[in-house]
Design an enzyme around this catalytic site. Sequence first.
Site, short mmCIF file in Angstrom:
data_model
loop_
_atom_site.label_atom_id
_atom_site.label_comp_id
_atom_site.label_asym_id
_atom_site.label_seq_id
_atom_site.Cartn_x
_atom_site.Cartn_y
_atom_site.Cartn_z
CB THR A 175 41.60 41.32 44.33
OG1 THR A 175 40.82 40.57 43.44
CG2 THR A 175 42.25 42.52 43.40
CB ALA A 210 24.95 27.95 36.22
CB ALA A 211 22.23 28.80 41.05
N GLY A 212 25.05 30.96 41.17
CA GLY A 212 25.75 31.93 41.97
C GLY A 212 25.85 33.33 41.49
CE LYS A 250 36.61 38.21 48.60
NZ LYS A 250 36.27 37.26 47.72
CB THR A 286 39.24 34.17 45.70
OG1 THR A 286 38.11 34.36 46.32
CG2 THR A 286 39.55 34.91 44.26
CG ASN A 344 39.80 41.44 40.15
OD1 ASN A 344 39.52 41.74 39.07
ND2 ASN A 344 39.34 41.87 41.22
CG HIS A 372 35.31 42.11 48.40
ND1 HIS A 372 36.28 42.30 48.61
CD2 HIS A 372 34.92 41.71 46.81
CE1 HIS A 372 37.02 42.25 47.52
NE2 HIS A 372 36.21 41.93 46.62
#
Length: 271
Positions: A167, A9-11, A160, A101, A125, A156
């Site tokens: 994608t 949740a913090a990402g 990342k 991913t 995606n 990106h």
Amino acid sequence: MNRIAIAGAAGRMGRTLIEAVISSDYQLELTAATVLEDDPAHGVDVATLIGTAPIGVVAAASLESLVDDFDTLIDFTSPEASLEHVALCLRHGKSMVIGTTGFSDLQKQALAEAAATIPMVFAPNMSVGVNVCLKLLQSAAAAFGDNVDIEIVEAHHRHKKDAPSGTALRMGEVIADTLGRKLDEVAVYGREGISAERDRKTIGFATIRAGDIVGDHTVIFAGPGERVEITHRASSRMTFAGGAVRAAAWLQGKGPGLYGMDDVLGWVDKQ
Ligand code: NAD
């Protein structure tokens, strides 16, 4: 009401998902969330992570401890973490939306096996626009056949971890499938050291990592005298989170199975 847990949740995606679930018009309620134990958000009410008033959902370090509090897990974390969450959801009969991913083929196989028992939407995606692009790519590849060179360029943000993006790989798979090629046989991920002329049947990938780019993908179909470029640019993570929330709502009442955004958007049934 479908009770939703958000893993990670913090990402970057986690925070956007909190906002997307809280503000959604679907019959969804945010009831649980996890973060890593050493994350500063551990023990914090997750609504405060997006600057809104507390909602009584505190970020926990263990998904197992929350197992009675949710029906569907939305997971945008890492392949290793997602696989741990899959095992737990399998044990407890929870449905899942997985946006992570970077899975290996073996890891994807594990997801497919779990989805024989639990309902699961898995898509590299979740934006509607990218899924529209996948359709356009099928049409373009079918029309051009073997008469063009195909290259996929993606960009990106600097944080990342996987490359090329999930994608970009999915775009390559869709094109390869349409052309009767196997992506792992025709993909070229870098040309340094290759001195031969380009083989027409290869599909090239180029990766850019820079700044805060949310996600850009361009597929180039280049033939003699012309080229077509199909581009998608994401300017907000809300496009991915909105798709994930839609997927979670769609999953309610579905049986076990491995579903994609095609299913969620209703494109599979209409074909
Ligand atoms: P991020 O690094 O900002 O967030 C991931 C978060 O997960 C981090 O806060 C990390 O601490 C947390 N985490 C890791 N293991 C955990 C665990 N076991 N329990 C709880 N939390 C854990 O990354 P991000 O930019 O949010 O992207 C996350 C993933 O989602 C990546 O794989 C990315 O490629 C993917 N992604 C998918 C889509 C899509 O539409 N499918 C869109 C954007 C990003």
